[in-house]
Design a protein around this motif. Structure first.
Motif, PDB file in Angstrom:
ATOM      1  N   ASN A  23     -56.599   5.273  -3.239  1.00 37.61           N
ATOM      2  CA  ASN A  23     -57.056   6.146  -4.326  1.00 37.61           C
ATOM      3  C   ASN A  23     -55.864   6.473  -5.224  1.00 37.61           C
ATOM      4  O   ASN A  23     -54.815   6.909  -4.731  1.00 37.61           O
ATOM      5  CB  ASN A  23     -57.606   7.437  -3.692  1.00 37.61           C
ATOM      6  N   VAL A  24     -56.009   6.241  -6.525  1.00 35.41           N
ATOM      7  CA  VAL A  24     -54.914   6.559  -7.458  1.00 35.41           C
ATOM      8  C   VAL A  24     -55.110   8.012  -7.906  1.00 35.41           C
ATOM      9  O   VAL A  24     -55.802   8.300  -8.865  1.00 35.41           O
ATOM     10  CB  VAL A  24     -54.902   5.611  -8.669  1.00 35.41           C
ATOM     11  N   GLY A  25     -54.519   8.926  -7.183  1.00 35.50           N
ATOM     12  CA  GLY A  25     -54.673  10.364  -7.440  1.00 35.50           C
ATOM     13  C   GLY A  25     -54.340  11.097  -6.157  1.00 35.50           C
ATOM     14  O   GLY A  25     -54.476  10.528  -5.061  1.00 35.50           O
ATOM     15  N   VAL A  26     -53.904  12.341  -6.300  1.00 31.02           N
ATOM     16  CA  VAL A  26     -53.590  13.109  -5.085  1.00 31.02           C
ATOM     17  C   VAL A  26     -54.860  13.711  -4.500  1.00 31.02           C
ATOM     18  O   VAL A  26     -55.044  13.750  -3.287  1.00 31.02           O
ATOM     19  CB  VAL A  26     -52.506  14.186  -5.361  1.00 31.02           C
ATOM     20  N   SER A  63     -55.908   6.133   1.277  1.00 32.98           N
ATOM     21  CA  SER A  63     -54.624   6.735   0.914  1.00 32.98           C
ATOM     22  C   SER A  63     -54.748   7.414  -0.435  1.00 32.98           C
ATOM     23  O   SER A  63     -55.675   7.138  -1.200  1.00 32.98           O
ATOM     24  CB  SER A  63     -53.529   5.662   0.856  1.00 32.98           C
ATOM     25  N   ASN A  64     -53.801   8.297  -0.728  1.00 31.04           N
ATOM     26  CA  ASN A  64     -53.752   8.972  -2.034  1.00 31.04           C
ATOM     27  C   ASN A  64     -52.335   8.844  -2.592  1.00 31.04           C
ATOM     28  O   ASN A  64     -51.515   8.087  -2.051  1.00 31.04           O
ATOM     29  CB  ASN A  64     -54.223  10.423  -1.905  1.00 31.04           C
ATOM     30  N   LEU A  71     -46.754  12.800  -8.641  1.00 30.57           N
ATOM     31  CA  LEU A  71     -47.344  13.438  -9.831  1.00 30.57           C
ATOM     32  C   LEU A  71     -47.125  14.943  -9.872  1.00 30.57           C
ATOM     33  O   LEU A  71     -47.580  15.627 -10.786  1.00 30.57           O
ATOM     34  CB  LEU A  71     -48.842  13.106  -9.926  1.00 30.57           C
ATOM     35  N   THR A  72     -46.404  15.467  -8.896  1.00 33.53           N
ATOM     36  CA  THR A  72     -46.292  16.923  -8.775  1.00 33.53           C
ATOM     37  C   THR A  72     -45.727  17.577 -10.042  1.00 33.53           C
ATOM     38  O   THR A  72     -46.337  18.497 -10.609  1.00 33.53           O
ATOM     39  CB  THR A  72     -45.376  17.276  -7.579  1.00 33.53           C
ATOM     40  N   GLU A  73     -44.569  17.117 -10.478  1.00 33.92           N
ATOM     41  CA  GLU A  73     -43.895  17.813 -11.591  1.00 33.92           C
ATOM     42  C   GLU A  73     -44.634  17.602 -12.919  1.00 33.92           C
ATOM     43  O   GLU A  73     -44.715  18.524 -13.741  1.00 33.92           O
ATOM     44  CB  GLU A  73     -42.433  17.359 -11.691  1.00 33.92           C
ATOM     45  N   THR A  74     -45.185  16.389 -13.109  1.00 28.22           N
ATOM     46  CA  THR A  74     -45.925  16.123 -14.349  1.00 28.22           C
ATOM     47  C   THR A  74     -47.163  17.012 -14.431  1.00 28.22           C
ATOM     48  O   THR A  74     -47.496  17.557 -15.499  1.00 28.22           O
ATOM     49  CB  THR A  74     -46.325  14.634 -14.393  1.00 28.22           C
ATOM     50  N   THR A  75     -47.827  17.188 -13.304  1.00 21.26           N
ATOM     51  CA  THR A  75     -49.040  18.009 -13.301  1.00 21.26           C
ATOM     52  C   THR A  75     -48.688  19.491 -13.445  1.00 21.26           C
ATOM     53  O   THR A  75     -49.388  20.242 -14.126  1.00 21.26           O
ATOM     54  CB  THR A  75     -49.854  17.733 -12.024  1.00 21.26           C
ATOM     55  N   ALA A  76     -47.581  19.899 -12.835  1.00 26.97           N
ATOM     56  CA  ALA A  76     -47.124  21.288 -13.023  1.00 26.97           C
ATOM     57  C   ALA A  76     -46.759  21.529 -14.484  1.00 26.97           C
ATOM     58  O   ALA A  76     -47.035  22.594 -15.041  1.00 26.97           O
ATOM     59  CB  ALA A  76     -45.933  21.577 -12.105  1.00 26.97           C
ATOM     60  N   ASP A  77     -46.154  20.532 -15.139  1.00 28.28           N
ATOM     61  CA  ASP A  77     -45.858  20.653 -16.577  1.00 28.28           C
ATOM     62  C   ASP A  77     -47.138  20.923 -17.363  1.00 28.28           C
ATOM     63  O   ASP A  77     -47.181  21.798 -18.234  1.00 28.28           O
ATOM     64  CB  ASP A  77     -45.263  19.338 -17.124  1.00 28.28           C
ATOM     65  N   LEU A  78     -48.174  20.142 -17.047  1.00 24.37           N
ATOM     66  CA  LEU A  78     -49.427  20.300 -17.802  1.00 24.37           C
ATOM     67  C   LEU A  78     -50.046  21.670 -17.535  1.00 24.37           C
ATOM     68  O   LEU A  78     -50.571  22.314 -18.442  1.00 24.37           O
ATOM     69  CB  LEU A  78     -50.394  19.168 -17.435  1.00 24.37           C
TER      70      LEU A  78
END
Ligand code: 8YV
Length: 330
Positions: A72-75, A93-94, A99-106
């Motif tokens: 799966n492309v995504g957490v 799998s995920n 993607l943690t910091e990019t998603t926190a930025d958003l």
């Protein structure tokens, strides 16, 4: 060579290394696969790389005799029925961490857009209303020095807490099923509180928790009623965390100042009740959407797939398997 289905056009450069190792079945156009079409695609492949748009459960894998891995492309993986996959011996799998910091930025971008009425201001300007300017035009809420509430304190929640405490001098409160170790709390500058306290004290509340039956509509009318009428709410997790009709009602009737949403219950459809509101900033599920991060997510899915198929590493050593023990035991 094993056969692999890639459900959507992803990032070609990250998929390319697979071409030498597996027989790839790709698509050039974004496709809304029906449940039956997904079942048909999975019926004769050894592995699949999919996105959150593909819901996969027992019915979709019933005829998938050779299927070993779903990457799966995504957490978040609420699109997968993990128990059904495990029972069928299929590894899933995920893509955490990358993607943690990019998603926190958003999350922070939406918080700022919401508190400072950025998208609303832009629409007002484009609509030619600047001539009606007054000293009280677009008064928003301060971010610096305010109280940030983080609901769900996983990796992304911690990224948001860190930004709030260290970047903007916010007082950070959080609520999570399990409390962080004291030294982690201290490093983040975050204090654990119960949910009611979080709702009552937050000036800006961000929801960053996985979508499960327990978190369905955790922000409902009763929860919204506990928030300050001057507060803002941002949801970057999954649409189902928030009761959207209750939110629209609170925003329309002055019981909540503003909201920012990146995720929706009926994606890609957005309720007319939300679209009709002025005091809401809306983005189309772009939390992880930077080129570098989306590339890293696909690379991680590829790594999981190759390990799961035993082509590079082994099924027991996938970088981020969700159900390795259960699936390998089945
Ligand atoms: C999506 C997300 O995966 O990681 C998640 O859980 O919601 C996003 O990163 C992405 O939009 C691709 O489907």
């Amino acid at each position: 060579r094993p056969t692999v289905w890639v459900s959507q056009p992803l990032i070609d450069a990250a998929i390319a290394p697979l071409r030498d190792r597996v027989q790839l079945r790709t698509t050039d156009t974004v496709t809304a696969w029906s449940p039956q079409q997904i079942a048909a695609q999975l019926a004769d492949v050894d592995g699949a790389i999919i996105t959150l748009n593909e819901r996969i459960g027992a019915t979709q894998v019933a005829d998938a005799a050779q299927l070993k891995v779903i990457a799966n492309v995504g957490v978040g993986y609420n699109n997968l029925d993990v128990d059904a996959l495990s029972a069928a011996g299929i590894l899933a799998s995920n893509t955490p961490d990358v993607l943690t910091e990019t998603t926190a930025d958003l999350g922070f971008a939406l918080l700022m857009a919401t508190a400072r009425r950025i998208t609303e201001s832009e629409r007002w300007l484009r609509d030619g209303q600047w001539g009606q300017w007054s000293f009280q035009t677009m008064l928003g809420a301060d971010i610096h020095g305010s109280t940030l509430g983080v609901l769900g304190m996983g990796r992304i929640g911690q990224g948001i807490a860190r930004r709030g405490a260290h970047g903007f001098g916010m007082k950070v409160l959080y609520h999570n099923r399990s409390r962080l170790p004291a030294d982690t709390e201290a490093a983040l500058g975050a204090t654990h509180v119960d949910l009611d306290t979080l709702l009552a004290q937050s000036d800006h509340l961000l929801t960053v928790l996985p979508y499960t039956p327990a978190s369905h509509h955790i922000i409902d009318a009763a929860a919204l009623a506990k928030m300050k009428p001057s507060a803002t709410l941002v949801n970057i997790a999954r649409g189902g965390i928030v009761d959207e009709l209750a939110l629209a009602d609170a925003l329309a009737n002055g019981r909540l100042a503003a909201a920012g949403l990146d995720v929706y219950e009926g994606e890609p459809n957005v309720r007319p009740e939300l679209l009709a509101l002025r005091n809401i900033a809306l983005t189309p599920h772009i939390g992880s959407a930077s080129l570098a991060t989306r590339t890293a997510m696909v690379q991680m899915a590829v790594d999981n797939l190759l390990a799961g198929l035993g082509l590079d590493g082994s099924p027991s050593r996938m970088p981020s398997a969700i159900n390795a023990d259960a699936a390998l035991a089945a």
